[in-house]
Structures are given as structure tokens and as C-alpha cells.
Design a protein around this motif. Structure first.
Motif, PDB file in Angstrom:
ATOM      1  N   GLY A  52       0.868  -1.149   0.058  1.00  0.00           N
ATOM      2  CA  GLY A  52      -0.017  -0.106  -0.049  1.00  0.00           C
ATOM      3  C   GLY A  52       0.992   1.231  -0.115  1.00  0.00           C
ATOM      4  O   GLY A  52       0.466   2.269  -0.417  1.00  0.00           O
ATOM      5  N   LEU A  53       2.027   1.194   0.759  1.00  0.00           N
ATOM      6  CA  LEU A  53       2.964   2.370   0.551  1.00  0.00           C
ATOM      7  C   LEU A  53       3.415   2.470  -0.672  1.00  0.00           C
ATOM      8  O   LEU A  53       3.706   3.724  -0.982  1.00  0.00           O
ATOM      9  CB  LEU A  53       3.820   2.584   1.900  1.00  0.00           C
ATOM     10  CG  LEU A  53       3.527   2.181   3.343  1.00  0.00           C
ATOM     11  CD1 LEU A  53       4.472   1.804   4.058  1.00  0.00           C
ATOM     12  CD2 LEU A  53       3.221   3.558   3.495  1.00  0.00           C
ATOM     13  N   THR A  54       3.753   1.315  -1.288  1.00  0.00           N
ATOM     14  CA  THR A  54       4.157   1.854  -2.586  1.00  0.00           C
ATOM     15  C   THR A  54       3.411   2.196  -3.538  1.00  0.00           C
ATOM     16  O   THR A  54       3.557   2.874  -4.511  1.00  0.00           O
ATOM     17  CB  THR A  54       4.815   0.290  -3.252  1.00  0.00           C
ATOM     18  OG1 THR A  54       5.965  -0.360  -2.257  1.00  0.00           O
ATOM     19  CG2 THR A  54       5.648   0.359  -4.554  1.00  0.00           C
ATOM     20  N   LEU A  55       2.262   1.645  -3.539  1.00  0.00           N
ATOM     21  CA  LEU A  55       1.031   2.438  -4.402  1.00  0.00           C
ATOM     22  C   LEU A  55       0.862   3.634  -4.117  1.00  0.00           C
ATOM     23  O   LEU A  55       0.666   4.451  -5.006  1.00  0.00           O
ATOM     24  CB  LEU A  55      -0.262   1.623  -4.138  1.00  0.00           C
ATOM     25  CG  LEU A  55      -1.514   1.817  -4.971  1.00  0.00           C
ATOM     26  CD1 LEU A  55      -1.218   2.006  -6.335  1.00  0.00           C
ATOM     27  CD2 LEU A  55      -2.637   0.993  -4.696  1.00  0.00           C
ATOM     28  N   ALA A  56       0.773   4.146  -2.874  1.00  0.00           N
ATOM     29  CA  ALA A  56       0.501   5.497  -2.376  1.00  0.00           C
ATOM     30  C   ALA A  56       1.574   6.375  -2.944  1.00  0.00           C
ATOM     31  O   ALA A  56       1.606   7.407  -3.381  1.00  0.00           O
ATOM     32  CB  ALA A  56       0.265   5.716  -1.001  1.00  0.00           C
ATOM     33  N   GLY A  57       2.830   5.903  -2.578  1.00  0.00           N
ATOM     34  CA  GLY A  57       4.103   6.642  -3.154  1.00  0.00           C
ATOM     35  C   GLY A  57       4.085   6.807  -4.745  1.00  0.00           C
ATOM     36  O   GLY A  57       4.378   7.907  -5.260  1.00  0.00           O
ATOM     37  N   ALA A  58       3.457   5.760  -5.459  1.00  0.00           N
ATOM     38  CA  ALA A  58       3.569   5.784  -6.969  1.00  0.00           C
ATOM     39  C   ALA A  58       2.542   6.775  -7.409  1.00  0.00           C
ATOM     40  O   ALA A  58       2.608   7.762  -8.254  1.00  0.00           O
ATOM     41  CB  ALA A  58       3.234   4.478  -7.543  1.00  0.00           C
ATOM     42  N   ILE A  59       1.398   6.912  -6.599  1.00  0.00           N
ATOM     43  CA  ILE A  59       0.231   7.743  -7.018  1.00  0.00           C
ATOM     44  C   ILE A  59       0.601   9.273  -6.538  1.00  0.00           C
ATOM     45  O   ILE A  59       0.413  10.292  -7.405  1.00  0.00           O
ATOM     46  CB  ILE A  59      -1.016   7.540  -6.206  1.00  0.00           C
ATOM     47  CG1 ILE A  59      -1.856   6.288  -6.532  1.00  0.00           C
ATOM     48  CG2 ILE A  59      -2.151   8.821  -6.136  1.00  0.00           C
ATOM     49  CD1 ILE A  59      -2.970   5.596  -5.554  1.00  0.00           C
ATOM     50  N   MET A  60       1.221   9.404  -5.671  1.00  0.00           N
ATOM     51  CA  MET A  60       1.957  10.731  -5.177  1.00  0.00           C
ATOM     52  C   MET A  60       2.942  11.183  -6.113  1.00  0.00           C
ATOM     53  O   MET A  60       2.948  12.160  -6.436  1.00  0.00           O
ATOM     54  CB  MET A  60       2.529  10.868  -3.794  1.00  0.00           C
ATOM     55  CG  MET A  60       1.435  10.486  -2.668  1.00  0.00           C
ATOM     56  SD  MET A  60       2.114   9.994  -1.026  1.00  0.00           S
ATOM     57  CE  MET A  60       3.001  11.608  -0.684  1.00  0.00           C
ATOM     58  N   LEU A  61       3.683  10.320  -6.550  1.00  0.00           N
ATOM     59  CA  LEU A  61       4.642  10.390  -7.573  1.00  0.00           C
ATOM     60  C   LEU A  61       4.061  11.158  -8.643  1.00  0.00           C
ATOM     61  O   LEU A  61       4.643  12.215  -9.252  1.00  0.00           O
ATOM     62  CB  LEU A  61       5.667   9.292  -7.833  1.00  0.00           C
ATOM     63  CG  LEU A  61       6.801   9.557  -8.766  1.00  0.00           C
ATOM     64  CD1 LEU A  61       7.777  10.492  -8.420  1.00  0.00           C
ATOM     65  CD2 LEU A  61       7.415   8.060  -9.248  1.00  0.00           C
TER      66      LEU A  61
END
Length: 184
Positions: free
Chosen positions: A157-166
Motif C-alpha cells: 500500500g505504501l508503494t502504491l500510495a508513493g506511486a500515486i503521489m509521484l
């Protein structure tokens, strides 16, 4: 929503519906995480009361609390990253403006995606190993893949959230959006 005051947005504005939906979902998640922590406090109270008043130690109570808190922390960390409410050193980003501010956010997002992506991969490998061994917890007899899956779900989830934020921050960098002030 850059440069737009929240008060000027209307009900038909396409930006407000997803924002409101996301805000509502986050409020529900905060509420559920709060209930989860209250549950853990209740289990801890019952554990202590039964131990000191009746001399009975409930089997697996400590395990249950640890597992529930692990899941709550990993889910809350996703929310914290996405809201940028995690503990960080933000002296430089606090005073930066324009493209440099967005560039700092992009660097932060890249670091989150790479580190959390690696942790997701490592968690996946570890769960595969303990699953093959059939390891169970000592008190509750729960397959250890369940508590360890909290790390897999959390880091995923952190990876996905980071990708969305990126993606969001790269778009802001390209458009050179004015910096949004943090709402208290």
C-alpha cells in the motif's frame, strides 16, 4: 485545485466529488483505526484484570494485541504517507517555492516507491518461506502468514500510495503549480 479556494468550488465541480469521496474514506478509516486501538486497550484491560484478579492468564491475548496493532500500524502508515502527515524533517521543503518544492516532493516520492517496493518484495519472499513451513503462532495457533501479511499489505500500500503521489507531484512539477498551503 491549484490556486482555487475551497469556498469557490461548486457541487458540480468534477474535482470536488473525488476529493470528498477520498476525504470521507479517510475519515472512515481514521474512525476504524481508532476503534481498533480501543479494542486492543479492551483486550489488554481484560488480560490484566483476569490475570491479577482471578489468576487466569488468557492464552493468546498478548499475541492478539501484537497482531492487531501490527495491522493497524501498517494500514495507518499508508494513510499517513498519502496525507504527508508522517514524521519527517521538512525544513527545506517548508521554505522552498515553485519547481524546487515540487522537485523535492518528487525525490521524496521516488524514495518511498523504491524503498517500500523493495520491502514489499522482501515481505513476499518471507511469507512464501513461512507458508511453505506451515508455521503457526504459539498461543492462538494462527498461521504466521496472517500477521506477516500485515507487512506485505502495508508496504504494498505504501508503494502504491508513493506511486500515486509521484504521478501527482510530477504533474505539478511539469505544470509548475503554485504551492498549496497545508490546512490545519
Amino acid at each position: 485545485m491549484a490556486g482555487t479556494d475551497r469556498a469557490t468550488l461548486t457541487e458540480t465541480d468534477p474535482i470536488t466529488a473525488p476529493s470528498r469521496l477520498a476525504g470521507s474514506a479517510m475519515n472512515v478509516l481514521h474512525f476504524l483505526l481508532g476503534l481498533t486501538l480501543l479494542f486492543v486497550v479492551g483486550v489488554n484491560f481484560l488480560n490484566a484484570a483476569s490475570r491479577y484478579l482471578f489468576g487466569i492468564s488468557p492464552v493468546g491475548a498478548d499475541e492478539l494485541m501484537v497482531y492487531v496493532v501490527n495491522w493497524a500500524v501498517m494500514i495507518a502508515s499508508i494513510l499517513s504517507l498519502f496525507l504527508r502527515s508522517h514524521i519527517n524533517v521538512n525544513l527545506l521543503p517548508l521554505y522552498s517555492r515553485g519547481r524546487f518544492h515540487h522537485l523535492l516532493r518528487v525525490v521524496h516520492d521516488l524514495a518511498a516507491v523504491f524503498t517500500c517496493g523493495y520491502a514489499t518484495y522482501a515481505s513476499w519472499l518471507f511469507i512464501g518461506r513461512i507458508s511453505a513451513l506451515g508455521v503457526k503462532s504459539m498461543g492462538l495457533g494462527v498461521p504466521m502468514t496472517i500477521p506477516h501479511a500485515a507487512l506485505l499489505v502495508g508496504f504494498g500500500g505504501l508503494t502504491l500510495a508513493g506511486a500515486i503521489m509521484l504521478v501527482r507531484d510530477l504533474a505539478a512539477l511539469v505544470r509548475n503549480e503554485p504551492r498549496k498551503e497545508v490546512q490545519p
